[in-house]
Design a protein around this motif. Structure first.
Motif, PDB file in Angstrom:
ATOM      1  N   HIS A 195       0.841  -1.097   0.080  1.00  0.00           N
ATOM      2  CA  HIS A 195       0.105  -0.192  -0.157  1.00  0.00           C
ATOM      3  C   HIS A 195       0.884   1.273  -0.078  1.00  0.00           C
ATOM      4  CE1 HIS A 195      -0.287  -0.111   4.653  1.00  0.00           C
ATOM      5  NE2 HIS A 195       1.021  -0.263   4.322  1.00  0.00           N
ATOM      6  N   SER A 244       0.584   3.797   1.984  1.00  0.00           N
ATOM      7  CA  SER A 244       0.827   4.017   3.099  1.00  0.00           C
ATOM      8  C   SER A 244       2.213   3.953   3.726  1.00  0.00           C
ATOM      9  CB  SER A 244      -0.062   3.643   4.127  1.00  0.00           C
ATOM     10  OG  SER A 244      -1.329   3.743   3.824  1.00  0.00           O
ATOM     11  N   GLU A 297       4.269   7.153   4.136  1.00  0.00           N
ATOM     12  CA  GLU A 297       3.679   8.091   5.112  1.00  0.00           C
ATOM     13  C   GLU A 297       4.953   8.826   5.723  1.00  0.00           C
ATOM     14  OE1 GLU A 297       0.527   7.535   7.411  1.00  0.00           O
ATOM     15  OE2 GLU A 297      -0.783   7.363   5.706  1.00  0.00           O
ATOM     16  N   ARG A 319      -0.101  -7.035  -4.108  1.00  0.00           N
ATOM     17  CA  ARG A 319      -0.656  -7.966  -3.114  1.00  0.00           C
ATOM     18  C   ARG A 319      -0.829  -9.497  -3.953  1.00  0.00           C
ATOM     19  NH1 ARG A 319      -4.944  -4.363  -0.061  1.00  0.00           N
ATOM     20  NH2 ARG A 319      -3.677  -2.604   0.209  1.00  0.00           N
ATOM     21  N   GLN A 322      -2.493   2.929  -6.047  1.00  0.00           N
ATOM     22  CA  GLN A 322      -3.161   3.564  -5.215  1.00  0.00           C
ATOM     23  C   GLN A 322      -2.872   5.146  -4.911  1.00  0.00           C
ATOM     24  OE1 GLN A 322      -2.302   1.749  -1.297  1.00  0.00           O
ATOM     25  NE2 GLN A 322      -4.243   0.493  -1.554  1.00  0.00           N
ATOM     26  N   GLU A 325      -2.133   7.805  -2.276  1.00  0.00           N
ATOM     27  CA  GLU A 325      -2.172   8.377  -0.614  1.00  0.00           C
ATOM     28  C   GLU A 325      -2.181   9.733  -0.696  1.00  0.00           C
ATOM     29  OE1 GLU A 325      -1.870   5.606   1.193  1.00  0.00           O
ATOM     30  OE2 GLU A 325      -1.698   6.303   3.222  1.00  0.00           O
ATOM     31  N   THR A 369      -4.481   4.503  12.274  1.00  0.00           N
ATOM     32  CA  THR A 369      -5.139   5.750  12.035  1.00  0.00           C
ATOM     33  C   THR A 369      -6.171   5.592  13.561  1.00  0.00           C
ATOM     34  OG1 THR A 369      -6.643   4.852  10.437  1.00  0.00           O
ATOM     35  CG2 THR A 369      -5.129   6.579   9.933  1.00  0.00           C
ATOM     36  N   CYS A 421      -9.265   5.896   5.483  1.00  0.00           N
ATOM     37  CA  CYS A 421      -8.801   7.150   5.936  1.00  0.00           C
ATOM     38  C   CYS A 421      -9.053   7.339   7.376  1.00  0.00           C
ATOM     39  CB  CYS A 421      -9.376   8.267   5.334  1.00  0.00           C
ATOM     40  SG  CYS A 421     -11.279   8.496   5.639  1.00  0.00           S
ATOM     41  N   ALA A 479      -4.808  11.362   6.786  1.00  0.00           N
ATOM     42  CA  ALA A 479      -4.382  10.444   5.707  1.00  0.00           C
ATOM     43  C   ALA A 479      -5.592   9.864   4.931  1.00  0.00           C
ATOM     44  CB  ALA A 479      -3.081   9.813   5.947  1.00  0.00           C
ATOM     45  N   PHE A 480      -5.290   9.590   3.961  1.00  0.00           N
ATOM     46  CA  PHE A 480      -6.403   8.742   2.956  1.00  0.00           C
ATOM     47  C   PHE A 480      -5.624   7.732   2.034  1.00  0.00           C
ATOM     48  CE2 PHE A 480      -6.595  12.275   0.218  1.00  0.00           C
ATOM     49  CZ  PHE A 480      -6.558  11.627  -1.082  1.00  0.00           C
ATOM     50  N   GLY A 481      -6.189   6.563   1.783  1.00  0.00           N
ATOM     51  CA  GLY A 481      -5.577   5.800   0.771  1.00  0.00           C
ATOM     52  C   GLY A 481      -6.518   5.261  -0.074  1.00  0.00           C
TER      53      GLY A 481
END
Ligand code: DAH
Length: 426
Positions: free
Chosen positions: A112, A114, A117, A136, A150, A152, A249, A269, A289-291
């Motif tokens: 991901h 993330s 980050e 994946r 993705q 982010e 989160t 998120c 944050a969001f993905g």
């Protein structure tokens, strides 16, 4: 893998190194990245001019004009970056070799975005988007592919009076935009007993940050779906917020959008865990944050029926798109399917996860396989041996396959299964 979690490649001499994106990695008992995956690591479809994923990336970036936009970051990360820095527990299933691709124990393909980050925050970025390919291990069907993309996004504020003022002003600005838009939002509380504020956060500040996150993403949903769905005063865009859980989160949410008669899961998120910001050496910040996955959104926006099409080099696919334009994909003729079954006894010494089976198929047949289904599972009552039967649906997106060609590929799949997992064909 065998019962102790190791791959057992029978009769295949172990490779000492694998090379990915020009880097060499010594292999070990975790190494499981197949040549089919390695060959795609440099593709960067999200940057390919006129490709639907590139147009969608730009559309999302245009909703955040004052953010830093990163989009060419290597997919090779340490498991520490992908998991530990984000507070994933040691027993999280995503860490398993059956779920993720490892060059070796110390290096993997990110699962991901993330994973970046901490590095972005450490660089001093306070408002940023990062678009990238993620990997994946998964089943094979029309909506799953082992590589997808993705975006982010994150924004952090000074955790003081100035930061508080900045959030409040931004919330006011965003609320005004939304007030006049054709959107109906089903909300959940910003903070609740089941979706708690972090113990080291001021609840008032955290709530304002969660609100800023929601306002910002409601606007993003309007940007993505508001234009194309025939949205009007009478038929407003419907967005719903759902409580969620992510290790990195709290509070956490998922966003769904009602599109073409169905609720579509769009993103995850939340308010960033303080531990993440502390690790990034920005302990005096607070933020969100969001993905979000690009393929799933692009499939509905462009009516693209099969996720493999994003990888097509066929001009009948590519020529239909223009950078910056969202249009409905016109499918070209669907070629016939050819089903082949393989049944086998598992070796008592060598476990075979469904994702292992799918990787053997992908590595041999590439994108010629539309889906794979297990159609039988049987344990012999006396010998206790396990028998499995899989049905492989061969169908090219670009051309008709001859029975001979499919038979040839199928026999290679069978050979590899025997070599790598010591199965006994029935
Ligand atoms: N990384 C998550 C995933 O791939 C999505 C996600 C959830 C990203 C929450 C975030 C977040 O930044 O805050 O499923």
């Amino acid at each position: 893998m065998d019962a102790s979690g190791k791959f057992c490649y029978f009769n295949v001499p172990p490779k000492i190194h694998i090379e990915i994106l020009g880097q060499r990695f010594p292999t070990d008992d975790f190494s499981n990245i197949t040549p089919a995956i390695i060959s795609k690591t440099a593709s960067q479809l999200h940057l390919k001019h006129s490709h639907p994923l590139s147009t969608l990336r730009e559309l999302i970036e245009s909703a955040y004009p004052d953010f830093t936009h990163a989009s060419s970051v290597s997919p090779l990360v340490t498991p520490f970056k992908n998991f530990d820095e984000l507070s994933f527990p040691l027993d999280h299933p995503g860490r398993a070799v059956t779920d993720s691709y490892y060059a070796n124990r110390d290096m993997m393909l990110r699962t991901h975005t993330s994973a970046h980050e901490v590095e972005m925050f450490r660089k001093g970025e306070t408002k940023w988007l990062l678009t990238a390919d993620v990997y994946r291990r998964d089943e094979i069907d029309a909506s799953h592919y082992p590589i997808f993309h993705q975006v982010e996004g994150a924004r952090i504020f000074d955790a003081d009076g100035n930061g508080l003022k900045e959030v409040e002003e931004d919330n006011e600005r965003l609320s005004k935009v939304l007030a006049s838009a054709n959107i109906v939002i089903e909300d959940v509380p910003h903070i609740s007993p089941t979706n708690p504020v972090q113990f080291d956060h001021d609840p008032v500040f955290s709530e304002l940050v969660a609100k800023n996150l929601k306002l910002s993403l409601n606007n993003l949903m309007l940007k993505i779906f508001g234009g194309v769905a025939g949205i009007s005063k009478d038929r407003p865009l419907r967005v719903r917020w759902i409580e969620a859980y992510f290790p990195f989160t709290s509070p956490s949410f998922e966003v769904e959008v009602f599109f073409q008669g169905k609720w579509l899961e769009i993103l995850g998120c939340g308010v960033v865990r303080q531990a993440t910001l502390n690790t990034a050496s920005v302990p005096n910040k607070i933020g969100w944050a969001f993905g979000l996955g690009l393929e799933r959104i692009a499939m509905v926006l462009y009516s693209i029926p099969d996720i493999r099409l994003f990888w097509s080099e066929d001009s009948r696919f590519l020529s239909q798109f223009e950078q910056g334009k969202i249009n409905v994909f016109q499918p070209y003729s669907k070629h016939p399917s050819c089903f082949k079954d393989v049944s086998f006894w598992l070796s008592p010494n060598c476990a075979l996860h469904e994702n292992d089976f799918c990787d053997v198929v992908r590595d041999t047949a590439g994108d010629l396989v539309e889906d794979v289904k297990r159609i039988d599972h049987f344990v012999h009552p006396k010998t206790k041996r396990t028998s499995l039967c899989y049905r492989i649906n061969y169908r090219s997106m670009d051309r008709s396959l001859s029975n001979e060609e499919v038979n040839h590929v199928q026999s290679q799949v069978v050979t590899r299964l025997k070599e790598r997992f010591a199965v006994e064909i029935r």
